[in-house]
Design a protein around this motif. Structure first.
Motif, mmCIF file in Angstrom:
data_model
loop_
_atom_site.group_PDB
_atom_site.id
_atom_site.type_symbol
_atom_site.label_atom_id
_atom_site.label_comp_id
_atom_site.label_asym_id
_atom_site.label_seq_id
_atom_site.Cartn_x
_atom_site.Cartn_y
_atom_site.Cartn_z
ATOM 1 N N ALA A 75 0.828 -1.213 0.000
ATOM 2 C CA ALA A 75 0.000 0.000 0.000
ATOM 3 C C ALA A 75 0.860 1.259 0.000
ATOM 4 C CB ALA A 75 -0.934 -0.003 1.208
ATOM 5 N N LEU A 76 1.910 1.272 0.795
ATOM 6 C CA LEU A 76 2.786 2.449 0.828
ATOM 7 C C LEU A 76 3.512 2.631 -0.504
ATOM 8 C CD1 LEU A 76 4.197 2.111 4.448
ATOM 9 C CD2 LEU A 76 2.587 3.845 3.611
ATOM 10 N N GLU A 77 3.870 1.532 -1.140
ATOM 11 C CA GLU A 77 4.505 1.611 -2.456
ATOM 12 C C GLU A 77 3.527 2.176 -3.490
ATOM 13 O OE1 GLU A 77 6.128 -1.557 -5.689
ATOM 14 O OE2 GLU A 77 6.856 -1.820 -3.637
ATOM 15 N N LYS A 78 2.272 1.716 -3.427
ATOM 16 C CA LYS A 78 1.262 2.218 -4.357
ATOM 17 C C LYS A 78 1.004 3.708 -4.156
ATOM 18 C CE LYS A 78 -1.248 -2.018 -5.354
ATOM 19 N NZ LYS A 78 -1.403 -2.034 -6.788
ATOM 20 N N ALA A 79 1.241 4.202 -2.941
ATOM 21 C CA ALA A 79 1.070 5.633 -2.668
ATOM 22 C C ALA A 79 2.250 6.446 -3.194
ATOM 23 C CB ALA A 79 0.907 5.865 -1.169
ATOM 24 N N LYS A 80 3.263 5.738 -3.705
ATOM 25 C CA LYS A 80 4.446 6.364 -4.290
ATOM 26 C C LYS A 80 5.226 7.208 -3.288
ATOM 27 C CE LYS A 80 2.776 6.403 -9.084
ATOM 28 N NZ LYS A 80 1.964 5.264 -8.973
ATOM 29 N N LEU A 81 5.246 6.744 -2.051
ATOM 30 C CA LEU A 81 6.055 7.422 -1.047
ATOM 31 C C LEU A 81 7.504 7.024 -1.235
ATOM 32 C CD1 LEU A 81 3.890 7.046 2.161
ATOM 33 C CD2 LEU A 81 4.099 9.011 0.661
ATOM 34 N N HIS A 82 8.398 7.949 -1.045
ATOM 35 C CA HIS A 82 9.820 7.672 -1.208
ATOM 36 C C HIS A 82 10.507 7.418 0.126
ATOM 37 C CE1 HIS A 82 9.606 8.501 -5.464
ATOM 38 N NE2 HIS A 82 8.982 9.623 -5.198
ATOM 39 N N ASN A 83 9.768 7.478 1.206
ATOM 40 C CA ASN A 83 10.340 7.206 2.520
ATOM 41 C C ASN A 83 10.724 5.741 2.614
ATOM 42 O OD1 ASN A 83 8.087 9.274 2.669
ATOM 43 N ND2 ASN A 83 9.106 9.669 4.616
ATOM 44 N N ASP A 84 11.867 5.467 3.239
ATOM 45 C CA ASP A 84 12.191 4.094 3.589
ATOM 46 C C ASP A 84 11.208 3.654 4.664
ATOM 47 O OD1 ASP A 84 14.385 3.871 1.883
ATOM 48 O OD2 ASP A 84 15.773 4.607 3.415
ATOM 49 N N VAL A 85 10.915 2.370 4.727
ATOM 50 C CA VAL A 85 10.053 1.821 5.771
ATOM 51 C C VAL A 85 10.891 0.852 6.592
ATOM 52 C CG1 VAL A 85 7.960 0.521 6.308
ATOM 53 C CG2 VAL A 85 8.002 2.056 4.317
ATOM 54 N N VAL A 86 10.966 1.118 7.890
ATOM 55 C CA VAL A 86 11.661 0.240 8.819
ATOM 56 C C VAL A 86 10.585 -0.607 9.491
ATOM 57 C CG1 VAL A 86 13.078 0.113 10.903
ATOM 58 C CG2 VAL A 86 13.489 1.939 9.216
ATOM 59 N N VAL A 87 10.725 -1.928 9.400
ATOM 60 C CA VAL A 87 9.740 -2.842 9.974
ATOM 61 C C VAL A 87 10.322 -3.477 11.226
ATOM 62 C CG1 VAL A 87 8.345 -4.915 9.601
ATOM 63 C CG2 VAL A 87 8.777 -3.327 7.694
ATOM 64 N N VAL A 88 9.589 -3.360 12.323
ATOM 65 C CA VAL A 88 9.937 -4.063 13.551
ATOM 66 C C VAL A 88 8.738 -4.912 13.942
ATOM 67 C CG1 VAL A 88 11.673 -2.387 14.311
ATOM 68 C CG2 VAL A 88 9.300 -2.109 15.028
ATOM 69 N N ARG A 89 8.997 -6.015 14.656
ATOM 70 C CA ARG A 89 7.966 -7.043 14.866
ATOM 71 C C ARG A 89 7.294 -7.029 16.229
ATOM 72 N NH1 ARG A 89 7.128 -8.994 9.688
ATOM 73 N NH2 ARG A 89 9.128 -8.967 8.676
ATOM 74 N N ASP A 90 7.778 -6.211 17.163
ATOM 75 C CA ASP A 90 7.128 -6.165 18.475
ATOM 76 C C ASP A 90 7.424 -4.835 19.156
ATOM 77 O OD1 ASP A 90 9.600 -6.423 20.122
ATOM 78 O OD2 ASP A 90 9.615 -8.497 19.408
ATOM 79 N N GLY A 91 6.760 -4.624 20.280
ATOM 80 C CA GLY A 91 6.905 -3.365 21.000
ATOM 81 C C GLY A 91 8.303 -3.117 21.526
ATOM 82 N N ASP A 92 8.953 -4.164 22.026
ATOM 83 C CA ASP A 92 10.323 -4.001 22.532
ATOM 84 C C ASP A 92 11.262 -3.558 21.416
ATOM 85 O OD1 ASP A 92 9.605 -4.756 25.106
ATOM 86 O OD2 ASP A 92 10.297 -6.819 24.881
ATOM 87 N N GLU A 93 11.123 -4.183 20.257
ATOM 88 C CA GLU A 93 11.978 -3.836 19.124
ATOM 89 C C GLU A 93 11.698 -2.403 18.654
ATOM 90 O OE1 GLU A 93 13.637 -6.030 15.100
ATOM 91 O OE2 GLU A 93 11.641 -6.551 15.807
ATOM 92 N N ALA A 94 10.445 -1.974 18.719
ATOM 93 C CA ALA A 94 10.102 -0.594 18.347
ATOM 94 C C ALA A 94 10.825 0.399 19.255
ATOM 95 C CB ALA A 94 8.587 -0.380 18.432
ATOM 96 N N LEU A 95 10.799 0.140 20.555
ATOM 97 C CA LEU A 95 11.473 1.046 21.488
ATOM 98 C C LEU A 95 12.993 0.972 21.327
ATOM 99 C CD1 LEU A 95 9.245 0.727 24.668
ATOM 100 C CD2 LEU A 95 9.221 2.513 22.900
ATOM 101 N N ASP A 96 13.523 -0.204 21.019
ATOM 102 C CA ASP A 96 14.956 -0.308 20.743
ATOM 103 C C ASP A 96 15.330 0.580 19.559
ATOM 104 O OD1 ASP A 96 15.371 -2.078 22.825
ATOM 105 O OD2 ASP A 96 15.527 -3.855 21.544
ATOM 106 N N TYR A 97 14.511 0.548 18.514
ATOM 107 C CA TYR A 97 14.773 1.395 17.347
ATOM 108 C C TYR A 97 14.705 2.876 17.730
ATOM 109 C CZ TYR A 97 14.368 3.718 12.878
ATOM 110 O OH TYR A 97 14.572 4.568 11.825
#
Length: 157
Positions: free
Chosen positions: A20-42
């Protein structure tokens, strides 16, 4: 350009969101994290993300129902931190529970979006969210946002 942080533990929903983000033609990189702890680590640049480039994401797309730490706890932690509290957070979730909705808004979520079931509707909703928060939304006074070109590539203009 600032990245979008996607916090999602369902691989299928990660894939759909990236499409969906690609179809919106956004040029931002997307960082994917899989849980809340990893989000806060990032966000706090610790553990596996200690060496990442400095800076905050343009937007956080956050699921509520996560392993280890819920999206609501992640949101609460962000809103208590002076350096991170101004990051827009979109709660992108399958939960329609009134208690989740009320708690998310009480903690300072920007929009609360229930994931549509139909693929076409999901892609449309995520595309609209990405365009609004990454391109159209005006940041709060005093925050810095790099000037960027149109979301359309030169060939499409």
């Amino acid at each position: 350009m600032k990245p979008i942080l996607l916090v999602e533990d369902n691989p299928h929903d990660v894939e759909l969101t990236l499409i969906a983000l690609e179809k919106a033609k956004l040029h931002n990189d997307v960082v994917v994290v899989r849980d809340g702890d990893e989000a806060l680590d990032y966000l706090f640049m610790r553990n596996g993300f200690a060496d990442r480039a400095e800076g905050k994401p343009a937007l956080i797309m956050l699921d509520i129902k996560l392993n280890k730490m819920s999206g609501l706890r992640v949101l609460e932690t962000l809103r208590k931190d002076g350096a991170l509290r101004s990051i827009p957070v979109v709660m992108l979730t399958g939960s329609k529970e009134p208690s989740d909705l009320n708690q998310a808004y009480a903690l300072g979520v920007n929009p609360y979006v229930v994931k549509p079931v139909m693929f076409k509707d999901f892609v449309s909703a995520v595309s609209d969210i990405g365009l609004f928060w990454a391109i159209l939304n005006e940041p709060p006074p005093g925050s810095s946002r790099a000037v960027r070109s149109s979301p359309l590539s030169k060939r499409e203009q």
